[in-house]
Enzyme design. Structure first.
Site, PDB file in Angstrom:
ATOM      1  N   HIS A  13       0.840  -1.205   0.000  1.00  0.00           N
ATOM      2  CA  HIS A  13       0.000   0.000   0.000  1.00  0.00           C
ATOM      3  C   HIS A  13       0.876   1.255   0.000  1.00  0.00           C
ATOM      4  CE1 HIS A  13      -2.887   2.654   2.493  1.00  0.00           C
ATOM      5  NE2 HIS A  13      -3.364   2.607   1.267  1.00  0.00           N
ATOM      6  N   HIS A  55      -0.444  10.769  -2.440  1.00  0.00           N
ATOM      7  CA  HIS A  55      -1.757  10.381  -1.926  1.00  0.00           C
ATOM      8  C   HIS A  55      -2.687  11.561  -1.675  1.00  0.00           C
ATOM      9  CE1 HIS A  55      -4.749   9.415   1.190  1.00  0.00           C
ATOM     10  NE2 HIS A  55      -4.847   8.275   0.513  1.00  0.00           N
TER      11      HIS A  55
END
Ligand code: G3P
Ligand code: MG
Length: 248
Positions: A13, A55
């Site tokens: 991730h 992100h």
């Protein structure tokens, strides 16, 4: 998805974000070294239309700069330090271009590209990412995902052979995506939050020949439970310990 990958597939991730700054080249290379089958990353556009990997909607948390990602040109955003916030030893690490991630990962491992233009829709992120994949000729190692079905629809028109996973937010917010959105949409996989994953849900997806990739599993207990339920893959923040939990 190529059958040659182990099941469950272990995806890092934002890269190995436990040991390196998330969504940077060190995090991606370390993820592969630490046993991941592939990486997950968050793609966005700069003000001048280049595909970069970060992100948040701002650079505040993961760099030494301040401001919205979409307000930076590539040249400006590349001046930021995206490593020191994690550890001084990563000082000077840059926000990577998607093309650079392709180059550093090589052609064997999976790359889950999350299309994260959530703050800038509508834009041409999906079209630009597809163009890069075409140019790089690496469609067979890509999985698309997004919380926005619009992105996945565009991707299916341009690159129909690349698998698409619909992301579902935790709790009530993601209820529609986990049920009607997924079952009646053109997706190969559902990417639910771990708190909304059950054995029955995995079985339902398998009955219609679809996959479940869960985010984010970190403890050995979570990993063993998902594996025992027959999950197809999961995202983890720490690929080395996830690989260990799977006995790899
Ligand atoms: O793809 C799984 C996960 O990355 C989705 O949430 O916010 O970490 O991009 P987020
Ligand atoms: Mg993501």
């Amino acid at each position: 998805m190529p059958d040659s990958f182990p099941r469950p597939i272990l995806l890092a991730h934002r890269g190995d974000n436990t040991h390196a700054p998330e969504n940077t080249l060190p995090a991606f290379t370390q993820a592969i070294q630490n046993g991941a089958d592939g990486v997950e990353l968050d793609a966005k556009l700069t003000a001048d239309g280049r595909v970069i990997v970060i992100h948040d909607g701002t650079v505040n948390r993961t760099t030494d700069g301040k401001g919205d990602v979409a307000s930076f040109t590539l040249e400006a955003i590349r001046k930021l330090d995206a490593g020191s916030w994690k550890d001084p030893k990563f000082a000077g690490t840059k926000i990577p271009l998607l093309e650079e991630v392709f180059e550093s990962i090589g052609r064997e491992k999976l790359i889950n590209i999350e299309l994260t233009n959530y703050y800038t829709l509508p834009d041409t992120l999906t079209e630009k990412v597809c163009e890069l994949i075409r140019r790089h000729n690496n469609a067979r190692q890509i999985i698309f995902s997004s919380f926005k079905s619009r992105n996945l629809k565009i991707a299916s028109r341009i690159l129909p052979g690349v698998p698409r996973g619909l992301l579902a937010a935790p709790g009530l917010l993601g209820l529609w995506a986990r049920s009607f959105g997924f079952m009646f949409g053109d997706y190969q996989a559902l990417h639910p939050h771990i708190s909304n994953t059950s054995r029955e849900q995995i079985q339902r997806a398998h009955r219609v020949r679809r996959r479940i990739h869960v985010w984010t599993a970190n403890s050995p207990e979570e990993i063993h439970r998902l594996r025992d339920w027959g999950v197809d893959g999961f995202f983890t923040d720490d690929p080395a310990s996830a690989a260990k939990a799977l006995g790899r």
